[in-house]
Design an enzyme around this catalytic site. Structure first.
Site, mmCIF file in Angstrom:
data_model
loop_
_atom_site.group_PDB
_atom_site.id
_atom_site.type_symbol
_atom_site.label_atom_id
_atom_site.label_comp_id
_atom_site.label_asym_id
_atom_site.label_seq_id
_atom_site.Cartn_x
_atom_site.Cartn_y
_atom_site.Cartn_z
ATOM 1 N N HIS A 7 0.836 -1.102 0.023
ATOM 2 C CA HIS A 7 -0.090 0.069 0.013
ATOM 3 C C HIS A 7 0.771 1.286 -0.018
ATOM 4 O O HIS A 7 2.049 1.075 0.359
ATOM 5 C CB HIS A 7 -0.998 -0.048 1.206
ATOM 6 C CG HIS A 7 -0.343 -0.058 2.610
ATOM 7 N ND1 HIS A 7 0.000 -1.124 3.203
ATOM 8 C CD2 HIS A 7 0.031 0.939 3.377
ATOM 9 C CE1 HIS A 7 0.495 -0.575 4.439
ATOM 10 N NE2 HIS A 7 0.537 0.359 4.371
ATOM 11 N N HIS A 79 4.150 6.991 3.587
ATOM 12 C CA HIS A 79 5.073 5.906 3.391
ATOM 13 C C HIS A 79 4.693 5.019 2.359
ATOM 14 O O HIS A 79 3.367 5.208 1.985
ATOM 15 C CB HIS A 79 5.094 5.311 4.823
ATOM 16 C CG HIS A 79 4.096 4.484 5.217
ATOM 17 N ND1 HIS A 79 3.054 4.974 6.276
ATOM 18 C CD2 HIS A 79 3.434 3.213 5.008
ATOM 19 C CE1 HIS A 79 2.212 4.376 6.529
ATOM 20 N NE2 HIS A 79 2.515 2.910 5.929
ATOM 21 N N GLU A 130 7.749 1.057 4.896
ATOM 22 C CA GLU A 130 7.366 0.005 5.412
ATOM 23 C C GLU A 130 7.588 -1.230 4.980
ATOM 24 O O GLU A 130 7.196 -1.229 3.711
ATOM 25 C CB GLU A 130 5.727 0.465 5.876
ATOM 26 C CG GLU A 130 5.383 -0.675 7.011
ATOM 27 C CD GLU A 130 3.713 -0.493 7.104
ATOM 28 O OE1 GLU A 130 2.933 0.098 6.009
ATOM 29 O OE2 GLU A 130 3.252 -1.086 7.936
HETATM 30 CO CO CO Z 1 1.297 1.247 6.147
#
Ligand code: CO
Length: 134
Positions: A7, A79, A130
């Site tokens: 994502h 992120h 991430e």
């Molecule tokens: Co995230």
């Protein structure tokens, strides 16, 4: 080591405005806002093929995105999350390469119930990365 993008997270100062911008202006299908008090955010999910965009609005006193929004009052990309098969192997490899892992380097259970880690943005083109073990 890094597999596909899981994502892209975008911090937003006002979820109602973000709903208008994404749901109406861009015309994409958005989920209902999902409060995640244990992560200090409310999330709207936008499914885009086999990846997704997550709109994050601060929730509660000590939201992890509050400082980002102070510096980026209109919101912005917070992120990118990549999937990894083995998060500990990925962490050890990154540390070997001189990357800094945020916190104490121990994976935490992220918003999707899976182990996650973050790489310091100064080590990757100013972008917070991430890693999520899937
Ligand atoms: Co995230």
């Amino acid at each position: 080591m890094l597999d596909k993008v899981n994502h892209i997270a975008i911090a937003v100062p006002d979820m109602d405005e973000a709903k208008r911008q994404w749901g109406q202006k861009l015309g994409v299908k958005i989920s209902a806002p999902l409060p995640q008090p244990e992560h200090g955010v409310t999330v709207i999910f936008i499914e885009m093929g086999d990846t997704k965009i997550e709109l994050l609005e601060p929730l509660g006193e000590a939201s992890p995105i509050s400082r980002f929004l102070e510096q980026n009052p209109d919101g912005g990309m917070h992120h990118i999350c990549f999937e990894v098969k083995d998060i500990l192997a990925a962490r050890d490899y990154l540390i070997e390469q001189g990357a800094r892992i945020l916190g104490d380097g121990t994976p935490k259970i992220g918003a999707h119930g899976k182990p996650v880690l973050f790489i310091h943005p100064k080590d990757v083109s100013g972008t917070l990365i991430e890693l999520e073990q899937v």
